[in-house]
Design a protein around this motif. Structure first.
Motif, short mmCIF file in Angstrom:
data_model
loop_
_atom_site.label_atom_id
_atom_site.label_comp_id
_atom_site.label_asym_id
_atom_site.label_seq_id
_atom_site.Cartn_x
_atom_site.Cartn_y
_atom_site.Cartn_z
N VAL A 218 -25.70 -19.23 -16.96
CA VAL A 218 -25.43 -18.94 -18.37
C VAL A 218 -26.23 -19.88 -19.27
N VAL A 219 -26.13 -21.18 -19.03
CA VAL A 219 -26.84 -22.16 -19.86
C VAL A 219 -28.35 -22.01 -19.69
N LYS A 220 -28.78 -21.85 -18.46
CA LYS A 220 -30.22 -21.75 -18.18
C LYS A 220 -30.84 -20.56 -18.88
N GLN A 221 -30.23 -19.38 -18.73
CA GLN A 221 -30.85 -18.18 -19.28
C GLN A 221 -30.80 -18.15 -20.81
N ARG A 222 -29.77 -18.72 -21.40
CA ARG A 222 -29.72 -18.77 -22.86
C ARG A 222 -30.75 -19.75 -23.40
N ALA A 223 -31.01 -20.82 -22.66
CA ALA A 223 -32.06 -21.76 -23.07
C ALA A 223 -33.44 -21.16 -22.86
N GLN A 224 -33.60 -20.36 -21.80
CA GLN A 224 -34.89 -19.74 -21.51
C GLN A 224 -35.29 -18.73 -22.58
N LEU B 127 -29.71 -4.88 -10.25
CA LEU B 127 -28.50 -5.70 -10.39
C LEU B 127 -28.82 -6.99 -11.13
N ASP B 128 -30.00 -7.53 -10.89
CA ASP B 128 -30.41 -8.75 -11.57
C ASP B 128 -30.64 -8.50 -13.05
N VAL B 129 -31.23 -7.35 -13.38
CA VAL B 129 -31.44 -6.97 -14.78
C VAL B 129 -30.09 -6.88 -15.51
N ALA B 130 -29.13 -6.22 -14.87
CA ALA B 130 -27.80 -6.07 -15.48
C ALA B 130 -27.14 -7.42 -15.68
N LYS B 131 -27.23 -8.30 -14.68
CA LYS B 131 -26.63 -9.63 -14.79
C LYS B 131 -27.24 -10.40 -15.95
N THR B 132 -28.56 -10.32 -16.10
CA THR B 132 -29.25 -11.02 -17.19
C THR B 132 -28.80 -10.49 -18.55
N ARG B 133 -28.72 -9.17 -18.70
CA ARG B 133 -28.30 -8.56 -19.97
C ARG B 133 -26.87 -9.00 -20.34
N ILE B 134 -25.99 -9.05 -19.35
CA ILE B 134 -24.60 -9.43 -19.61
C ILE B 134 -24.50 -10.88 -20.08
N MET B 135 -25.22 -11.76 -19.41
CA MET B 135 -25.15 -13.18 -19.76
C MET B 135 -25.77 -13.49 -21.11
N LEU B 136 -26.75 -12.66 -21.52
CA LEU B 136 -27.44 -12.90 -22.79
C LEU B 136 -26.85 -12.09 -23.95
N ALA B 137 -25.90 -11.22 -23.66
CA ALA B 137 -25.38 -10.31 -24.69
C ALA B 137 -24.61 -11.06 -25.77
N GLU B 138 -24.64 -10.51 -26.97
CA GLU B 138 -23.90 -11.09 -28.09
C GLU B 138 -22.41 -10.97 -27.83
N GLN B 139 -21.68 -12.04 -28.10
CA GLN B 139 -20.24 -12.04 -27.86
C GLN B 139 -19.57 -10.91 -28.64
N GLY B 140 -18.70 -10.18 -27.97
CA GLY B 140 -17.99 -9.08 -28.61
C GLY B 140 -18.64 -7.73 -28.40
N SER B 141 -19.87 -7.71 -27.91
CA SER B 141 -20.55 -6.45 -27.65
C SER B 141 -20.03 -5.84 -26.36
N LYS B 142 -20.28 -4.55 -26.17
CA LYS B 142 -19.81 -3.87 -24.97
C LYS B 142 -20.49 -4.42 -23.73
N THR B 143 -21.74 -4.80 -23.87
CA THR B 143 -22.47 -5.37 -22.74
C THR B 143 -21.83 -6.67 -22.28
N ALA B 144 -21.36 -7.46 -23.25
CA ALA B 144 -20.75 -8.75 -22.93
C ALA B 144 -19.44 -8.62 -22.17
N ASP B 145 -18.86 -7.41 -22.15
CA ASP B 145 -17.61 -7.20 -21.41
C ASP B 145 -17.81 -7.37 -19.91
N GLY B 146 -19.05 -7.23 -19.46
CA GLY B 146 -19.34 -7.51 -18.06
C GLY B 146 -19.27 -6.31 -17.12
N ASN B 147 -19.21 -5.10 -17.66
CA ASN B 147 -19.18 -3.91 -16.81
C ASN B 147 -20.60 -3.61 -16.34
N ILE B 148 -20.91 -4.01 -15.12
CA ILE B 148 -22.28 -3.92 -14.62
C ILE B 148 -22.76 -2.47 -14.53
N PHE B 149 -21.84 -1.55 -14.24
CA PHE B 149 -22.23 -0.14 -14.10
C PHE B 149 -22.58 0.45 -15.47
#
Length: 275
Positions: A113-119, A202-224
């Protein structure tokens, strides 16, 4: 296969050494991969600037993450091999890898989480990202994407570790002797490259979830949901964004990781036997 069976502490130390080695050497490739997968696009995410952004949490987290993985992996593999016939060993390796990933991700997720947000935000260093994440999301923020991380790591290890163990066995049988660290490194590179290519969506989805704006649907963590959203927005190309640096990173990383692991393990076991 290696004839030296490590105990938990040896596996812990060997895995820690391997994790630090590979993460420091290949961090720039990981940064480029993350920026290619970011929803804001490669250029806005930083392009080639500050490719070592986010290195600090990786350095701090590499040793315990890889150490915990290999410690759990080796103990589970040893336990399973006592009750399962040789022909079913790939399933033991899969189970051991699953236990290892579930353990290691307790440390890896906050690091990611910290790494990807800093990247993807070169204006902020890792300490600033850590403080901002804790302030805005609390402890939960560091485990955003934990399930998606497991859903990426477990299938990856399901593929990688049985292939690595199989390649070592085949090589060992052909030369009628245990593989050395260099040979294990080549087996690890092959296994890693194959696994990386297959699990990129799966890696693309994980990256999008970790970088998503808080409160967005992506941030909910539903990988599918995220995979479906990427498919509708960017198509096949979007699902495999960053595949080239990812495969390069994990192939080279596999060689360094497994080579360093085997070398350190052998040295520690020999030192222990000489005591």
């Amino acid at each position: 296969m290696s004839g030296l069976e490590p105990g938990f502490l040896v596996a812990l130390a060997s895995g820690g050494c391997a994790g630090v080695s590979v993460d420091i050497v290949l961090f720039p490739l990981d940064t480029l991969k993350t920026r290619l997968q970011s929803s804001q696009g490669f250029l806005r995410a930083g392009s080639f600037r500050g490719i070592y952004s986010g290195l600090l949490p990786v350095v701090l987290g590499s040793a315990p993450t890889a150490g915990l993985f290999f410690g759990a992996y080796e103990i589970t593999k040893k336990f399973g091999s006592e009750y399962v016939s040789h022909s079913y060993m790939p399933f033991v390796h899969m189970g051991a890898a699953t236990v290892g990933e579930m353990t290691a991700c307790l440390v890896r997720n906050p690091v990611e989480v910290v790494k990807q947000r800093a990247q993807t935000n070169p204006k902020l260093n890792s300490v600033a990202v850590f403080k901002e994440t804790f302030k805005s999301e609390g402890s939960y923020g560091f485990y955003r994407g934990y399930i998606s991380l497991l859903l990426r790591e477990i299938p990856f290890s399901f593929i990688q570790f049985p292939i690595w163990e199989l390649l070592k066995k085949v090589w060992s049988d052909r030369q009628s002797g245990n593989v050395n660290p260099f040979q294990s490194a080549l087996c690890g590179a092959t296994a890693g490259g194959i696994s990386a290519a297959i699990t990129t969506p799966l890696d693309v989805a994980k990256t999008r979830i970790m970088l998503a704006e808080q409160g967005s649907k992506t941030a909910d963590g539903n990988i599918f949901y995220v995979i479906q959203d990427v498919w509708h927005t960017n198509g096949f190309k979007g699902l495999y964004a960053g595949i080239v640096p990812r495969v390069m990173w994990i192939t080279i990383g596999g060689a360094i990781f497994f080579g360093a692991y085997e070398k350190t393990k052998n040295v520690l076991i020999k030192m222990k036997n000489q005591e």
